[in-house]
Every structure is written in C-alpha cells, then in structure tokens.
Design an enzyme around this catalytic site. Structure first.
Site, PDB file in Angstrom:
ATOM      1  N   ASP A 170       0.803  -1.217   0.000  1.00  0.00           N
ATOM      2  CA  ASP A 170       0.000   0.000   0.000  1.00  0.00           C
ATOM      3  C   ASP A 170       0.838   1.270   0.000  1.00  0.00           C
ATOM      4  O   ASP A 170       1.996   1.299   0.419  1.00  0.00           O
ATOM      5  CB  ASP A 170      -0.977   0.015   1.177  1.00  0.00           C
ATOM      6  CG  ASP A 170      -0.314  -0.262   2.524  1.00  0.00           C
ATOM      7  OD1 ASP A 170       0.735  -0.940   2.561  1.00  0.00           O
ATOM      8  OD2 ASP A 170      -0.846   0.185   3.556  1.00  0.00           O
ATOM      9  N   GLU A 222      -0.498  -2.350   5.239  1.00  0.00           N
ATOM     10  CA  GLU A 222       0.500  -2.266   6.320  1.00  0.00           C
ATOM     11  C   GLU A 222       0.435  -0.909   6.990  1.00  0.00           C
ATOM     12  O   GLU A 222       0.592  -0.804   8.210  1.00  0.00           O
ATOM     13  CB  GLU A 222       1.905  -2.523   5.770  1.00  0.00           C
ATOM     14  CG  GLU A 222       2.993  -2.575   6.842  1.00  0.00           C
ATOM     15  CD  GLU A 222       3.491  -1.209   7.283  1.00  0.00           C
ATOM     16  OE1 GLU A 222       3.900  -1.073   8.456  1.00  0.00           O
ATOM     17  OE2 GLU A 222       3.454  -0.254   6.474  1.00  0.00           O
TER      18      GLU A 222
END
Length: 414
Positions: free
Chosen positions: A84, A142
């Site tokens: 991400d 994350e």
C-alpha cells in the site's frame, strides 16, 4: 569460506532482468494505491507470480496475494512484501512520479513488491538448487496496521502451507549498500489515541459565556510533552507525538469541541500502559481545570506490535547477507522507533527475520550536511516524506537479499 546459500544466491541473481524490474517499479510508483485498495498492484504481483510458476491466490484478507511454489521436502519459507501507498502528495519531481493526486509510494512499498517479484522469478528458475516450499505474500494495508491480521484471519496459515520461518525487508534512508539487522528488538509498538475535548460554544466576543475547548486542547498538547520527559525513565525509550488538532469553523465562533490525535511509540507493554494512563490523566485534569461540561473522551485506536527478530534466525540471515555483499555491509543499528504489522503474520509462534536495505541516491547522500552517518540521516528524505525516492540501483541488491535469505532457510540440493 562462503556458504552454499551465498554462492547459489549470487549465481541465481547474476543475470537478473534488471531493466524489466525497473520498469515494474516505475509503473507501481506511478500508480500508488491506498490501503485495501491495492487492486492494480495486487494484480501486477499476481501476474508475475503466476508467470514464474507459483500457485497464486488473490483476494486474501481483502487485496492480499499469496503465491506457493512446492519443490520437494524441506522447510516452508514465507517471503512478504507490503503493497500500500500513503495519502501524501509527491514532490520528488521524478519522471515516473505518482499520477494519482494526493497519493504516493512515500514508504517504498512499490520497491518491496518489485523485490519480491524479482526474487520469485530467480528462485523459481533455480529450483534445482533447493528443496522445500516457498510462500510469497503481497500484503495489503500495512500502513493502517490491519493488513497482516486480515490475512491471518482469512486463513493464511490454514489455506496455504504453514511457514517454518518468515522473512521481510524494508527500504530506509542511508547510503546505498548497507543491510542493517538486529537479532532481537528491532522496531517499536505504535498506538494511536484520539481525544475529544467537550466545551461550550458561543460568540467570539463573549468568551465569558463559553468554555473554550481550543484553549483547553492547547494546554493538553503542551502538558503531554512532559509525559516522556518526566514520567518515563531515561533507560526506556518512548515517543509521544501530537499529529493533529482540529476545532472550529469560523474566526469568531468558539466551538463546542476540539479534537486531538496523537501517537505513542513504546518498546514494552508496561510503558505503553503507563503512557495511555498518563494521557487520560492529563486530558481529564486539564478539562476539569477549565470547567468543561463533560469529561474528555479518550479512545485507543489503531496499534502495531513490537517487532522482535528471532535471534538465531536473524543471525543466520545476516551472516549470508554479509557473505553476499561483503565486509562492512551488515550492521546492527539497534532498535528503531518505527513500527510494522509484519509480526502479526507470525501469529505469536513462527520465528522471523526482518531487516533494512538502505536506498538514498548517492548524489543526495553526498550533498547532505554533516560528517557522520546519523547527522546525514537527519538531513536526507525519510520514509513518509513527499521527497522520498529510493535509488533504482537498489533493485538488484534487494532481490539478492530475499533470495539469499530464502536459500539460507531452505534445504540445499546436492
């Protein structure tokens, strides 16, 4: 004497398709995606894994990807890359800068995915040199701290071969060519807290008829700065950061509430609990002193666990990295105050090694002021900066770290 894992890793990565991997990295960097929206990124990684011969599953834990390569008897090794991006407006000026407004790969997860894709291809092509099972994981979310837990809850260790060891890495600032390891505590826990100060609003010309939550919030922010300096022992590490304070709508309106968002970094459960208690006490005390009509609302939000490497596992990986990259390239920086959700993939029972790969471009590093490592580190763009731009020269070394770490954990073929 060089180990067989190091020699094999160098052989398998001698002819990496570096231009193609650089193209992948540029493409991922141009198209960053926020947590749990990593659809394009996940598809790109899944395509690479399938192309290398991995049994590939998408949609694990939301947008997660899992690739499995079974290659005879032996250990099961899990390699993980997070996918991400961040809500940061890019200011690097790169020709491949983000094309998505307000979103940027400011933490290097695009590079992590590239490394994993390269390692997947190299290890699959060299499967006659090792035996065991590889589980390659593209993890979502994350940055919000929830991706690893989502994948575990979605059956990561039941639907796929259960891992004997977990390996992961992260790009960080520093002169290209260093591979920091710590065989124990590596990164801190992180805890978000939100405070709502309840006041009584009114006209800015008549503050005596109100209870101003902005002033009270300002006192809270100031007083919170003493929590670490006056309540935490010098031998213990902790950080308290107020990241946001919000209140009001217009210049002449005293609002009815103010909101404070803060983050704690701690390295022990005891310190964490003491700091949360201190935040509650300070907020409650200041609100009482101001005569607020209600006690403040204090909410504990997202959190990350401490990252504690299994010592023997990390020493084994650090040793092979030292063989692959040479003397002086592996160092122990000690614990950092940054945080990761990677330990949640371990489910409290699987040993793991997590290390860093330095990636500051040479021209940026050489231009940084200061004569020592730590002074320069404070001057170059760091993770989460709108100027963070790892050097493309780290593409091949980052693949080698994963390949050599995996080979050091798998069974060597005679």
């Amino acid at each position: 004497m060089t180990s067989s894992a190091a020699r094999t890793a160098l052989d398998l990565t001698a002819d990496l398709p570096v231009p193609a991997l650089e193209d992948l990295y540029r493409d991922l960097h141009r198209h960053p995606e926020l947590s749990l929206r990593e659809h394009r990124t996940a598809a790109a990684l899944a395509g690479r894994l399938r192309g290398a011969g991995y049994e590939t599953t998408e949609g694990v834990g939301g947008t997660g990807v899992v690739g499995v390569l079974r290659n005879g008897d032996g250990p099961t090794v899990l390699l993980r890359a997070d996918m991400d991006a961040l809500p940061v407006a890019e200011e690097t000026g790169l020709p491949y800068a983000s094309e998505t407004d307000g979103v940027m790969h400011a933490c290097g997860h695009d590079l992590h995915v590239t490394w994993l894709a390269g390692a997947a291809q190299a290890l699959a092509a060299g499967r006659d040199t090792w035996s065991g099972t590889l589980v390659l994981v593209g993890q979502p979310a994350e940055e919000t701290g929830g991706g690893a837990a989502r994948m575990v809850a979605d059956g990561l260790h039941e639907r796929f071969p259960p891992a004997d060891v977990l390996l992961a890495q992260h790009v960080v600032p520093g002169p290209v060519g260093l591979y920091p390891h710590s065989p124990g505590l590596l990164m801190s826990a992180s805890t978000d807290l939100d405070i709502v100060v309840h006041g009584r609003g009114g006209h800015g010309s008549r503050p005596e008829t109100t209870v101003d939550p902005v002033v009270t919030a300002a006192y809270i922010v100031t007083r919170l700065q003493t929590v670490v300096s006056r309540e935490i022992a010098a031998r213990e590490s902790a950080v308290l950061t107020v990241g946001r304070i919000e209140a009001g709508t217009r210049h002449n309106i005293i609002p009815s509430e103010a909101r404070i968002a803060l983050n704690l970094r701690t390295q022990s459960p005891d310190v964490r609990e003491r700091m949360i208690a201190a935040v509650r006490r300070v907020a409650g005390g200041e609100c009482a002193a101001a005569g607020c009509p209600a006690e403040p609302t204090v909410t504990v939000g997202d959190d990350f666990p401490v990252t504690v490497n299994d010592a023997s596992t990390d020493r084994r990986i650090a040793a092979v990295h030292g063989e692959v990259f040479g003397a002086g390239t592996v160092l122990d920086p000690g614990p950092a105050m940054a945080s990761e959700d990677f330990p949640r993939l371990a489910a409290g029972r699987i040993p793991y090694s997590y290390w860093f790969v330095t990636g500051t471009p040479a021209d940026v590093w050489n231009a940084a002021p200061g004569g020592d490592l730590m002074t320069r580190l404070a001057s170059v763009p760091s993770n989460h900066s709108p100027h963070f731009a790892p050097d493309l020269s780290t593409v091949a070394p980052g693949v080698r770290t994963l390949v050599s770490g995996a080979l050091a954990s798998l069974s060597a073929e005679d």
